[in-house]
Design a protein around this motif. Structure first.
Motif, PDB file in Angstrom:
ATOM      1  N   PHE A 159      19.616  -8.463  12.461  1.00 47.14           N
ATOM      2  CA  PHE A 159      20.556  -8.173  13.520  1.00 47.14           C
ATOM      3  C   PHE A 159      21.601  -7.217  12.956  1.00 47.14           C
ATOM      4  N   SER A 160      20.989  -6.202  11.903  1.00 48.63           N
ATOM      5  CA  SER A 160      22.062  -5.484  10.926  1.00 48.63           C
ATOM      6  C   SER A 160      22.635  -4.340  11.999  1.00 48.63           C
ATOM      7  N   GLU A 161      21.840  -3.877  12.925  1.00 50.09           N
ATOM      8  CA  GLU A 161      22.184  -2.779  13.929  1.00 50.09           C
ATOM      9  C   GLU A 161      23.400  -3.448  14.807  1.00 50.09           C
ATOM     10  N   THR A 162      23.131  -4.577  15.171  1.00 46.49           N
ATOM     11  CA  THR A 162      24.357  -5.456  16.067  1.00 46.49           C
ATOM     12  C   THR A 162      25.415  -5.592  15.229  1.00 46.49           C
ATOM     13  N   SER A 163      25.534  -5.774  14.042  1.00 48.03           N
ATOM     14  CA  SER A 163      26.652  -5.908  13.011  1.00 48.03           C
ATOM     15  C   SER A 163      27.296  -4.766  13.148  1.00 48.03           C
ATOM     16  N   SER A 256      30.829 -14.285  13.966  1.00 49.50           N
ATOM     17  CA  SER A 256      30.720 -15.663  13.481  1.00 49.50           C
ATOM     18  C   SER A 256      29.339 -16.314  13.653  1.00 49.50           C
ATOM     19  N   VAL A 257      28.801 -16.189  14.991  1.00 46.51           N
ATOM     20  CA  VAL A 257      27.359 -16.695  15.388  1.00 46.51           C
ATOM     21  C   VAL A 257      26.477 -15.658  14.291  1.00 46.51           C
ATOM     22  N   LEU A 258      26.559 -14.487  14.051  1.00 44.42           N
ATOM     23  CA  LEU A 258      25.729 -13.917  13.193  1.00 44.42           C
ATOM     24  C   LEU A 258      25.741 -14.337  11.693  1.00 44.42           C
ATOM     25  N   ASP A 262      22.886 -15.869   9.198  1.00 43.42           N
ATOM     26  CA  ASP A 262      22.817 -15.199   7.953  1.00 43.42           C
ATOM     27  C   ASP A 262      22.592 -16.423   6.890  1.00 43.42           C
ATOM     28  N   ASN A 263      23.386 -17.329   7.004  1.00 45.70           N
ATOM     29  CA  ASN A 263      23.605 -18.510   6.175  1.00 45.70           C
ATOM     30  C   ASN A 263      22.221 -19.269   6.131  1.00 45.70           C
TER      31      ASN A 263
END
Length: 385
Positions: A159-163, A256-258, A262-263
């Protein structure tokens, strides 16, 4: 693996029927208790509901509780954002109208979600008597926590592109909010300035009888156009500015969801790395010759000591592997939920934008058509007089 597949499938919206219709209206002031309540009407054909229609009254704090409890219950899903709490001028009619629209949108988005709409807390919010809702709120433990800042490499993070998009989109929204606020202020000032013209025209008309009708009608025309302008400014605030604010809150929510996902990735990586390290320790121990240790002074042979160490390492590897497997399952489910909700969010965002700019365009056309009609009537009147 079957459990994980079922959980992943449950996050998808394929075949989901929107069978809950929610409406928020009738804002009522409760000055003595210093709060405002809203009527929430629910119509549904869903079998899990024990009747087809519910009418309840809810205050902002109840909506806030629902948002918090859904965030805790579904950390991998995008919970629709609520408008911020307001302390001053909270009884202002314009503010109440905008808040009512925002609360209506909040519940509608939950009702349209295939997972969030199945929450028991959502059902209680829509159907329970106030005393029952307060009891549920009292017994529901809401945890307060701060999401830790844990970096995840681009290789591991799908999801790096989404970030990156969220960062860019957030900046665009902030710029739009600033410019929209400036434009709203200028248009409000222009409207106030325009209304200083009719009184001056009336004074002029009183002093010149020959052109008095024309001047009065011109002043009336300015008043009608200005009335339309005020409605237009109010509509822009309601439609455009509030939409910008909502999506600014959405950006924060999706981030926050991402972070939660990640956690879970970091947790899985920790167990994977720990297992590899323990396996290396075991291989090194297996290849070593039994030697003396502190335990040999208590009658244990070097071979026994080595065997016990190897057994302990194997147990630790098994335990860490089990934890890692559970963490991996949780990551798969969370990633599927995040991916599904981001897709849904993007689809809804496109729909919202189409509706927003279409409605704004129609409103502008309507305003200018009415303004043209006012001036055309004035020209006809002047020519006739």
């Amino acid at each position: 693996q079957r459990r994980v597949r079922e959980a992943v499938v449950s996050t998808q919206s394929t075949g989901f029927e929107e069978d809950i219709e929610v409406t928020v209206d009738d804002a009522q002031k409760h000055a003595a208790e210093s709060f405002v309540s809203y009527r929430v009407i629910t119509k549904t054909t869903r079998e899990s509901f024990n009747q087809e229609e519910f009418h309840v009254r809810r205050r902002y704090n109840d909506f806030h509780w629902l948002g918090n409890v859904l965030t805790q219950q579904y950390p991998s899903h995008i919970i629709p954002p609520l408008p911020q709490k307001k302390v001053f001028n909270k009884y202002d009619p314009s503010f109440l109208r905008l808040r009512q629209l925002a609360l209506n949108k909040f519940l509608r988005r939950i009702a349209e979600h295939p997972i969030l709409s199945t929450s028991e807390h959502f059902f209680i919010f829509l159907s329970a008597r106030q005393i029952e809702l307060e009891e549920c709120k009292r017994t529901t433990q809401l945890k307060k926590f701060t999401m830790p800042q844990i970096p995840v490499s681009d290789v591991e993070n799908p999801f790096s592109e989404t970030s990156e998009y969220l960062e860019s989109f957030g900046k665009i929204l902030n710029s739009l909010s600033t410019e929209s606020g400036r434009l709203h202020k200028e248009q409000t000032e222009l409207s106030s300035t325009l209304m200083t013209l009719p009184p001056s025209l009336m004074l002029w008309a009183n002093s010149e009888e020959e052109i008095e009708p024309m001047l009065n009608k011109f002043g009336e025309g300015i008043g009608k156009v200005n009335e339309g302008m005020e409605e237009m400014v109010e509509l822009k605030e309601e439609m455009f500015n509030e939409s910008i604010k909502e999506y600014q809150r959405y950006v924060t929510t999706v981030k926050s969801v991402l972070k939660h996902r990640d956690n879970l990735q970091v947790e899985k990586n920790f167990y994977t790395a720990s297992v590899l390290n323990k396996q290396k320790d075991l291989e090194k121990l297996e290849a070593s010759e039994p030697g003396k240790s502190f335990a040999t002074f208590f009658g244990k042979s070097p071979a026994q000591v080595k065997e016990e160490k190897m057994s302990k390492l194997q147990q630790e590897i098994t335990t860490l592997s089990n934890h890692g497997e559970r963490a991996g399952d949780a990551l798969v489910v969370a990633s599927a939920a995040v991916r599904s909700d981001i897709e849904r969010w993007n689809i809804n965002k496109e729909k919202d934008c189409r509706a927003l700019f279409s409605n704004l365009s129609s409103a502008h056309i309507d305003f200018y058509n009415k303004s043209i009609a006012v001036w055309q009537d004035l020209i006809t009147s002047i020519d006739r007089d």
